[in-house]
Design an enzyme around this catalytic site. Structure first.
Site, PDB file in Angstrom:
ATOM      1  N   ARG A  48     -22.081   0.901  -3.831  1.00 37.90           N
ATOM      2  CA  ARG A  48     -21.911   0.521  -2.968  1.00 37.90           C
ATOM      3  C   ARG A  48     -20.452   1.204  -3.023  1.00 37.90           C
ATOM      4  O   ARG A  48     -20.665   1.507  -1.365  1.00 37.90           O
ATOM      5  CB  ARG A  48     -21.612  -0.528  -3.674  1.00 37.90           C
ATOM      6  N   ASN A  69     -13.609  -7.971   2.042  1.00 37.79           N
ATOM      7  CA  ASN A  69     -14.723  -7.391   1.897  1.00 37.79           C
ATOM      8  C   ASN A  69     -13.520  -6.292   1.597  1.00 37.79           C
ATOM      9  O   ASN A  69     -12.493  -5.933   0.725  1.00 37.79           O
ATOM     10  CB  ASN A  69     -14.565  -6.547   2.873  1.00 37.79           C
ATOM     11  N   VAL A  70     -14.623  -5.646   0.666  1.00 36.69           N
ATOM     12  CA  VAL A  70     -14.073  -4.663  -0.757  1.00 36.69           C
ATOM     13  C   VAL A  70     -14.617  -2.845  -0.255  1.00 36.69           C
ATOM     14  O   VAL A  70     -13.682  -1.914  -0.415  1.00 36.69           O
ATOM     15  CB  VAL A  70     -15.208  -4.657  -1.782  1.00 36.69           C
ATOM     16  N   HIS A  86     -10.011  -9.414  -2.952  1.00 37.66           N
ATOM     17  CA  HIS A  86     -11.236  -9.516  -3.560  1.00 37.66           C
ATOM     18  C   HIS A  86     -11.239  -7.786  -4.004  1.00 37.66           C
ATOM     19  O   HIS A  86     -12.181  -7.857  -4.932  1.00 37.66           O
ATOM     20  CB  HIS A  86     -12.734 -10.043  -2.953  1.00 37.66           C
ATOM     21  N   THR A 136     -17.108 -15.203   7.628  1.00 31.44           N
ATOM     22  CA  THR A 136     -17.896 -14.948   6.240  1.00 31.44           C
ATOM     23  C   THR A 136     -18.433 -16.705   5.938  1.00 31.44           C
ATOM     24  O   THR A 136     -18.459 -17.341   6.686  1.00 31.44           O
ATOM     25  CB  THR A 136     -16.584 -15.850   5.538  1.00 31.44           C
TER      26      THR A 136
HETATM   27  N1  APR Z   1     -21.547 -10.675  12.976  1.00 33.41           N
HETATM   28  C1  APR Z   1     -21.000 -12.216  13.080  1.00 33.41           C
HETATM   29  N2  APR Z   1     -21.006 -12.644  11.410  1.00 33.41           N
HETATM   30  C2  APR Z   1     -22.752 -12.692  10.664  1.00 33.41           C
HETATM   31  C3  APR Z   1     -23.336 -11.001  10.878  1.00 33.41           C
HETATM   32  C4  APR Z   1     -22.449 -10.138  12.520  1.00 33.41           C
HETATM   33  N3  APR Z   1     -23.667  -9.692  12.509  1.00 33.41           N
HETATM   34  N4  APR Z   1     -24.134 -11.268  10.210  1.00 33.41           N
HETATM   35  C5  APR Z   1     -23.477 -11.768   9.329  1.00 33.41           C
HETATM   36  N5  APR Z   1     -23.247 -13.273   9.627  1.00 33.41           N
HETATM   37  C6  APR Z   1     -22.701 -14.331   8.955  1.00 33.41           C
HETATM   38  C7  APR Z   1     -23.409 -14.638   8.367  1.00 33.41           C
HETATM   39  O1  APR Z   1     -23.482 -15.781   9.142  1.00 33.41           O
HETATM   40  C8  APR Z   1     -22.819 -15.098   6.947  1.00 33.41           C
HETATM   41  O2  APR Z   1     -21.958 -16.859   7.623  1.00 33.41           O
HETATM   42  O3  APR Z   1     -21.348 -13.737   7.499  1.00 33.41           O
HETATM   43  C9  APR Z   1     -21.760 -14.142   6.509  1.00 33.41           C
HETATM   44  C10 APR Z   1     -21.509 -13.419   5.233  1.00 33.41           C
HETATM   45  O4  APR Z   1     -21.199 -14.456   4.702  1.00 33.41           O
HETATM   46  P1  APR Z   1     -21.421 -13.451   2.281  1.00 33.41           P
HETATM   47  O5  APR Z   1     -22.526 -13.300   2.873  1.00 33.41           O
HETATM   48  O6  APR Z   1     -21.505 -14.626   1.834  1.00 33.41           O
HETATM   49  O7  APR Z   1     -20.075 -12.760   2.705  1.00 33.41           O
HETATM   50  P2  APR Z   1     -18.646 -13.637   2.467  1.00 33.41           P
HETATM   51  O8  APR Z   1     -18.583 -14.752   3.174  1.00 33.41           O
HETATM   52  O9  APR Z   1     -17.830 -12.506   2.696  1.00 33.41           O
HETATM   53  O10 APR Z   1     -19.287 -13.942   1.035  1.00 33.41           O
HETATM   54  C11 APR Z   1     -17.603 -14.110   0.919  1.00 33.41           C
HETATM   55  O11 APR Z   1     -18.295 -14.316  -1.415  1.00 33.41           O
HETATM   56  O12 APR Z   1     -20.018 -12.635  -2.818  1.00 33.41           O
HETATM   57  C12 APR Z   1     -18.301 -13.100  -2.960  1.00 33.41           C
HETATM   58  O13 APR Z   1     -16.685 -11.628  -3.344  1.00 33.41           O
HETATM   59  C13 APR Z   1     -17.902 -11.475  -2.233  1.00 33.41           C
HETATM   60  O14 APR Z   1     -16.062 -11.421  -0.341  1.00 33.41           O
HETATM   61  C14 APR Z   1     -17.127 -12.124  -1.229  1.00 33.41           C
HETATM   62  C15 APR Z   1     -17.259 -13.731  -0.802  1.00 33.41           C
END
Ligand code: APR
Length: 236
Positions: A58, A91-92, A108, A176
């Site tokens: 990553r 985000n990292v 994080h 998120t």
């Molecule tokens: N534009 C806007 N939103 C988007 C896009 C995009 N192009 N692509 C994806 N998404 C949205 C998805 O619909 C989802 O709701 O981004 C979100 C991503 O969700 P996750 O994959 O769960 O990521 P995140 O919410 O950052 O995870 C939170 O979980 O695993 C841990 O520590 C890790 O920081 C992370 C935390």
């Protein structure tokens, strides 16, 4: 309401259009890896090679991607917004920084940082860590780990985040899923203190119910639009 202080929470969806995988949903990192194998203190103790391989890959991927229009719009808001502003990112990656944003907090941790498990020292780190380097500060051997907050560990700077939420007039959540606490609870804290709440996401998140307004779309489209609105109001 007059908006002075803004808190913005960002997640993996903000970096998706830069080519970095999100965690959940199609092609997500947690589709290809079990959290228990790569993102817990137990995994690091049990099988450090696998954990380092996951984060080395990553970290290396960062060199192949660029900030997108959403990162750049947030950096512009950061530079031009006269009131308080804090980007709390889950985000990292370093894409907020590379877009030019300054008022950032990585709750994080960060891929481009190493944490000494022995003395707690954190240092910039851009290469692989799989060869198990020692700590430059305390000389402990094989003590560096990815400076990533694993599941079961406390996120960084929670007091500072809570203080910012208490002062916020507007809380905006971008990209998120609202699946992981404490970040997923920030909207409720912000509402408790009377802030306006806005969600910008590709699809409704687990916490959409708590937001006064939700806008659905890709971050590279709806984030620049929102920033234009905010700076336009400011100019008015
Ligand atoms: N534009 C806007 N939103 C988007 C896009 C995009 N192009 N692509 C994806 N998404 C949205 C998805 O619909 C989802 O709701 O981004 C979100 C991503 O969700 P996750 O994959 O769960 O990521 P995140 O919410 O950052 O995870 C939170 O979980 O695993 C841990 O520590 C890790 O920081 C992370 C935390």
């Amino acid at each position: 309401m007059e908006v002075r202080n803004i808190v913005i929470l960002t997640g993996a969806g903000l970096s998706a259009e830069s080519g970095l995988a999100t965690f959940r949903g199609p092609g997500g990192l947690w589709e290809g890896h079990r959290v228990e194998d790569v993102c817990t203190p137990e995994a690091l103790a049990r099988d450090p090679e696998t954990v380092h391989r996951f984060y080395d890959a990553r970290r290396a991927a960062l060199a192949t991607v660029e900030p997108n229009a959403a990162h750049r719009a947030l950096a512009r808001l950061d530079a031009e917004w006269p009131g308080g502003l804090l980007i709390v990112t889950q985000n990292v990656d370093d894409l907020h920084e590379r877009a030019g944003a300054k008022r950032i907090l990585h709750m994080h941790g960060a891929l481009l940082s190493a944490l000494c498990a022995a003395c707690g020292d954190r240092q910039a780190w851009s290469g692989p860590m799989g060869h198990r380097p020692g700590c430059g500060a305390c000389e402990a051997a094989d003590s560096l780990r990815p400076d990533i907050v694993f599941f079961g560990e406390m996120p960084y700077e929670m007091e500072r985040i809570e203080a910012a939420l208490a002062e916020a007039d507007l809380f905006v959540s971008i990209g998120t899923s609202g699946a992981v606490y404490p970040a997923a609870g920030f909207v409720q804290t912000a509402r408790h203190y009377g802030a306006e709440t806005l969600e910008l996401n590709l699809e409704p998140s687990a916490g959409s119910y708590f937001f006064a307004e939700s806008r659905l779309g890709r971050a590279t489209e709806i984030v620049p639009e929102w920033v234009e609105e905010m700076l336009g109001q400011q100019g008015a």
